[in-house]
Motif scaffolding. Sequence first.
Motif, short mmCIF file in Angstrom:
data_model
loop_
_atom_site.label_atom_id
_atom_site.label_comp_id
_atom_site.label_asym_id
_atom_site.label_seq_id
_atom_site.Cartn_x
_atom_site.Cartn_y
_atom_site.Cartn_z
N ASN A 203 0.83 -1.20 0.00
CA ASN A 203 0.00 0.00 0.00
C ASN A 203 0.87 1.26 0.00
OD1 ASN A 203 -2.65 1.51 0.55
ND2 ASN A 203 -1.41 2.10 2.31
N ASP A 204 1.90 1.27 0.83
CA ASP A 204 2.82 2.40 0.90
C ASP A 204 3.56 2.56 -0.43
OD1 ASP A 204 3.57 4.47 2.59
OD2 ASP A 204 5.47 3.52 3.09
N THR A 205 3.94 1.44 -1.03
CA THR A 205 4.67 1.48 -2.30
C THR A 205 3.79 2.03 -3.42
OG1 THR A 205 5.98 -0.44 -1.61
CG2 THR A 205 5.95 0.08 -3.95
N ILE A 206 2.53 1.62 -3.45
CA ILE A 206 1.61 2.08 -4.50
C ILE A 206 1.40 3.59 -4.41
CG2 ILE A 206 -0.81 2.02 -5.22
CD1 ILE A 206 -0.74 -1.00 -4.69
N VAL A 207 1.31 4.12 -3.19
CA VAL A 207 1.16 5.58 -3.03
C VAL A 207 2.35 6.31 -3.66
CG1 VAL A 207 1.10 7.46 -1.35
CG2 VAL A 207 -0.28 5.41 -0.98
N LEU A 208 3.56 5.82 -3.39
CA LEU A 208 4.76 6.46 -3.96
C LEU A 208 4.83 6.27 -5.46
CD1 LEU A 208 7.41 7.93 -3.76
CD2 LEU A 208 8.49 5.81 -2.98
N ARG A 238 3.62 12.13 4.41
CA ARG A 238 2.52 11.16 4.52
C ARG A 238 3.05 9.81 5.00
NH1 ARG A 238 1.50 5.90 2.58
NH2 ARG A 238 -0.75 5.56 2.66
N THR A 239 4.18 9.37 4.47
CA THR A 239 4.78 8.10 4.87
C THR A 239 5.16 8.12 6.34
OG1 THR A 239 5.63 7.72 2.64
CG2 THR A 239 6.66 6.49 4.43
N MET A 240 5.77 9.20 6.79
CA MET A 240 6.20 9.29 8.19
C MET A 240 5.02 9.30 9.14
SD MET A 240 9.41 11.96 8.01
CE MET A 240 9.63 11.87 9.79
N VAL A 241 3.99 10.06 8.80
CA VAL A 241 2.81 10.15 9.68
C VAL A 241 2.13 8.78 9.78
CG1 VAL A 241 0.49 11.12 9.90
CG2 VAL A 241 2.41 12.61 9.31
N THR A 242 1.94 8.12 8.63
CA THR A 242 1.30 6.80 8.63
C THR A 242 2.13 5.78 9.40
OG1 THR A 242 0.36 7.28 6.45
CG2 THR A 242 0.38 4.98 7.16
N THR A 243 3.43 5.78 9.14
CA THR A 243 4.31 4.80 9.79
C THR A 243 4.35 5.01 11.30
OG1 THR A 243 5.69 4.68 7.80
CG2 THR A 243 6.66 3.89 9.87
N VAL A 244 4.51 6.25 11.72
CA VAL A 244 4.59 6.54 13.16
C VAL A 244 3.28 6.19 13.85
CG1 VAL A 244 4.80 8.39 14.86
CG2 VAL A 244 6.38 8.30 12.94
N THR A 245 2.15 6.48 13.19
CA THR A 245 0.85 6.17 13.78
C THR A 245 0.68 4.66 14.00
OG1 THR A 245 -0.14 8.10 12.70
CG2 THR A 245 -1.64 6.39 13.51
N VAL A 246 0.94 3.89 12.93
CA VAL A 246 0.81 2.43 13.03
C VAL A 246 1.84 1.87 14.02
CG1 VAL A 246 0.92 0.26 11.75
CG2 VAL A 246 -0.07 2.28 10.68
N PHE A 247 3.04 2.45 14.03
CA PHE A 247 4.09 1.98 14.93
C PHE A 247 3.67 2.14 16.39
CE2 PHE A 247 7.80 2.73 17.60
CZ PHE A 247 8.60 1.64 17.30
N ILE A 280 10.88 3.23 0.17
CA ILE A 280 11.75 4.35 -0.19
C ILE A 280 13.12 3.89 -0.64
CG2 ILE A 280 12.90 6.41 0.72
CD1 ILE A 280 10.51 6.78 2.60
N PHE A 281 13.69 2.92 0.04
CA PHE A 281 15.09 2.57 -0.16
C PHE A 281 15.33 1.31 -0.98
CE2 PHE A 281 14.90 4.83 3.98
CZ PHE A 281 15.61 5.96 3.63
#
Length: 309
Positions: A203-208, A238-247, A280-281
């Motif tokens: 899902n994260d990859t498709i957004v990028l 967007r990636t950071m906010v989503t990742t931190v929230t789920v984390f 990302i990487f």
Amino acid sequence: MKFINTIHIDFIANRRYYFAISLFLIAVSAAAFFYRGGPNYGIDFTGGMLMQMTFEKSVVLHDVRSALEEGGLKSFELQTSDKIVMLRAKKNVGSQHEFEDNVKASLSAKFPDNNFRVDRVEFVGSSVGEYLSSQALKAFLWAFAGMILYVAIRFKSFTWGVAGVIGIIHDVIITFGMVLIVNKEIDITVIAALLTVAGYSINDTIVLFDRMRENLKLSAKEDFGTIINRSINQVLLRTMVTTVTVFFVSASLFFLAGEVIHTFAYIMVIGTVLGAYSTIFICTPLVYEYETRRRERLKAAKQGFVRAK
């Protein structure tokens, strides 16, 4: 957030360092696999004993678990519904008679004023485990195939689909390795968690990838690496906010939700970070490597054709 929106990081330039980090983590996961002698399969895969009991009064799951652990039972699963307790233990618990006597003695000592009766005791064979192993493998293969097909159709590039699935495999292998390192049991909950990580990652990859596609349309003549870097920086917040929230949600479950969901939360904590990392990487640098070399080959072929003409 304003600060994040103003930064411009060149992610593509250091892609080989990121590849090296991933290869190292995969090597660690492989080493854990061989060191542990393979996965520590749970009851779902190995088979074992099943015992159902009914108490006169309601019991608390934690109290039942602690009583059985004090009695020497180590690998087991519990389900409770008011006064009914369902116990499943791995097959290395001795004979059915020994298993039943051990459980009765442990619970009687813990609940002297709460009598219970044994409704049934039976053996769950390993054939169930073999079926579940086969179904789990099929679930991953079908999921990967479906994701490649979806990304290939949406972005009109089979390569982008393969890159996305490589990112998923990267996340699943390393997460599975972290499970092996701490020697947690592999059961259906682990399979469900790994599939959840795979879904989150793609899902994260498709957004990028979607942002990359938009920028490619707007700046078709611009350098491909520049377009990728701009796309990553644009979705970075967007990636950071989503990742931190789920984390944080996963970490809360890991520390506060108890033993039942502990392994699931552990996998989600690791998988959430890896999902953002691979997007990302790993995935985008792989697309960059392929597209750059493809364009160089086309350019060289075109120049050779012009010279020949």
